[in-house]
Design a protein around this motif. Structure first.
Motif, short mmCIF file in Angstrom:
data_model
loop_
_atom_site.label_atom_id
_atom_site.label_comp_id
_atom_site.label_asym_id
_atom_site.label_seq_id
_atom_site.Cartn_x
_atom_site.Cartn_y
_atom_site.Cartn_z
N UNK A 1 0.78 -1.24 0.00
CA UNK A 1 0.00 0.00 0.00
C UNK A 1 0.81 1.29 0.00
N UNK A 2 2.05 1.27 0.50
CA UNK A 2 2.76 2.53 0.68
C UNK A 2 4.11 2.65 0.00
N UNK A 3 4.72 1.54 -0.41
CA UNK A 3 6.11 1.61 -0.88
C UNK A 3 6.27 2.08 -2.32
N UNK A 4 5.28 1.80 -3.15
CA UNK A 4 5.44 2.08 -4.58
C UNK A 4 6.34 1.05 -5.27
N UNK A 5 6.64 -0.04 -4.59
CA UNK A 5 7.53 -1.07 -5.14
C UNK A 5 6.87 -1.82 -6.29
N UNK A 6 7.71 -2.25 -7.22
CA UNK A 6 7.25 -3.10 -8.32
C UNK A 6 7.68 -4.54 -8.13
N UNK A 21 12.53 -7.64 1.27
CA UNK A 21 13.26 -6.68 0.42
C UNK A 21 12.28 -6.17 -0.62
N UNK A 22 12.34 -4.86 -0.88
CA UNK A 22 11.50 -4.29 -1.93
C UNK A 22 12.22 -3.11 -2.58
N UNK A 23 11.84 -2.83 -3.83
CA UNK A 23 12.47 -1.75 -4.57
C UNK A 23 11.67 -0.45 -4.51
N UNK A 24 10.90 -0.28 -3.46
CA UNK A 24 10.10 0.93 -3.28
C UNK A 24 10.91 2.07 -2.68
N UNK A 25 10.20 3.16 -2.38
CA UNK A 25 10.87 4.32 -1.80
C UNK A 25 11.41 3.95 -0.41
N UNK A 26 12.56 4.52 -0.04
CA UNK A 26 13.16 4.20 1.26
C UNK A 26 12.21 4.52 2.40
N UNK A 27 12.08 3.57 3.32
CA UNK A 27 11.28 3.76 4.53
C UNK A 27 11.81 2.84 5.62
N UNK A 28 12.19 3.44 6.75
CA UNK A 28 12.73 2.69 7.87
C UNK A 28 11.65 2.51 8.94
N UNK A 29 11.01 1.35 8.99
CA UNK A 29 9.97 1.13 9.99
C UNK A 29 10.50 1.10 11.42
N UNK A 30 11.79 0.84 11.59
CA UNK A 30 12.35 0.83 12.94
C UNK A 30 12.44 2.24 13.51
N UNK A 31 12.37 3.25 12.65
CA UNK A 31 12.43 4.64 13.10
C UNK A 31 11.03 5.24 13.33
N UNK A 65 18.81 0.42 3.92
CA UNK A 65 18.52 0.66 2.52
C UNK A 65 19.83 0.46 1.79
N UNK A 66 19.87 -0.51 0.89
CA UNK A 66 21.10 -0.82 0.17
C UNK A 66 20.76 -1.34 -1.22
N UNK A 67 21.61 -1.02 -2.18
CA UNK A 67 21.44 -1.50 -3.56
C UNK A 67 20.05 -1.15 -4.10
N UNK A 68 19.52 0.01 -3.72
CA UNK A 68 18.21 0.44 -4.21
C UNK A 68 17.03 -0.29 -3.61
N UNK A 69 17.26 -0.98 -2.48
CA UNK A 69 16.19 -1.75 -1.86
C UNK A 69 16.06 -1.48 -0.37
N UNK A 70 14.82 -1.51 0.09
CA UNK A 70 14.54 -1.57 1.52
C UNK A 70 14.81 -3.01 1.94
N UNK A 71 15.52 -3.18 3.02
CA UNK A 71 15.82 -4.52 3.53
C UNK A 71 15.47 -4.54 5.02
N UNK A 72 14.45 -5.30 5.33
CA UNK A 72 13.97 -5.40 6.71
C UNK A 72 14.08 -6.84 7.17
N UNK A 73 14.68 -7.04 8.32
CA UNK A 73 14.80 -8.38 8.87
C UNK A 73 14.14 -8.44 10.23
N UNK A 74 13.26 -9.43 10.40
CA UNK A 74 12.59 -9.69 11.66
C UNK A 74 13.14 -10.98 12.24
N UNK A 75 13.39 -11.00 13.53
CA UNK A 75 13.90 -12.19 14.20
C UNK A 75 12.87 -12.65 15.22
N UNK A 76 12.55 -13.94 15.15
CA UNK A 76 11.60 -14.56 16.08
C UNK A 76 12.32 -15.63 16.88
#
Length: 134
Positions: free
Chosen positions: A53-58, A76-86, A120-131
């Motif tokens: 809904x919000x990233x604009x990723x393809x 990982x997505x190629x959408x606009x940068x967004x840091x959910x941890x912030x 954000x690296x290589x044009x991608x948002x990269x989010x990792x969750x640990x359970x």
């Protein structure tokens, strides 16, 4: 595109079913408890929904990797940068009427995971969750 540990899709409303099916199969194969499966499913639904809904990723991908006593979930997505941890923590002491809209989903994800990291690296948002799967 899909392999045993990851799935890559166009992040649209039609992709939810494929993501949930992928997770169900992998979590069952890895013998993850139902309690942890539920947490992973809820967190994935929230993050994937935000991407759709919000990233604009393809393109977006999800990778699942058990490591010892933990389970790593990488988005990982190629959408606009967004840091959910912030994102600011919502004020949960306020009533629903007094609270501003939004923010509770990420708050839930933070509470269900043992770690949440972003870059954000290589044009991608990269989010990792640990359970914790103990």
């Amino acid at each position: 595109m899909q392999n045993k540990n990851s799935i890559t899709l166009v992040p649209d409303s039609a992709s939810y079913t494929a993501v949930q099916t992928f997770l169900e199969q992998r979590l069952e194969e890895d013998g993850v408890s139902l309690r942890v499966q539920n947490r992973v499913q809820v967190a994935t639904d929230e993050i994937w929904s935000n991407i759709v809904h919000y990233s604009g990723a393809t393109q977006a991908s999800l990778t699942l990797r058990p490591e010892g006593e933990t389970l790593l979930l990488h988005f990982a997505d190629n959408g606009k940068p967004y840091d959910p941890t912030a994102a600011p923590e919502p004020d949960t002491t306020l009533s629903a009427d007094e609270r501003s809209i939004g923010g509770l989903g990420l708050h839930m994800v933070r509470k269900m995971t043992t770690a949440m990291t972003y870059r954000f690296a290589d044009g991608e948002n990269k989010l990792e969750l640990t359970f914790d799967i103990k």
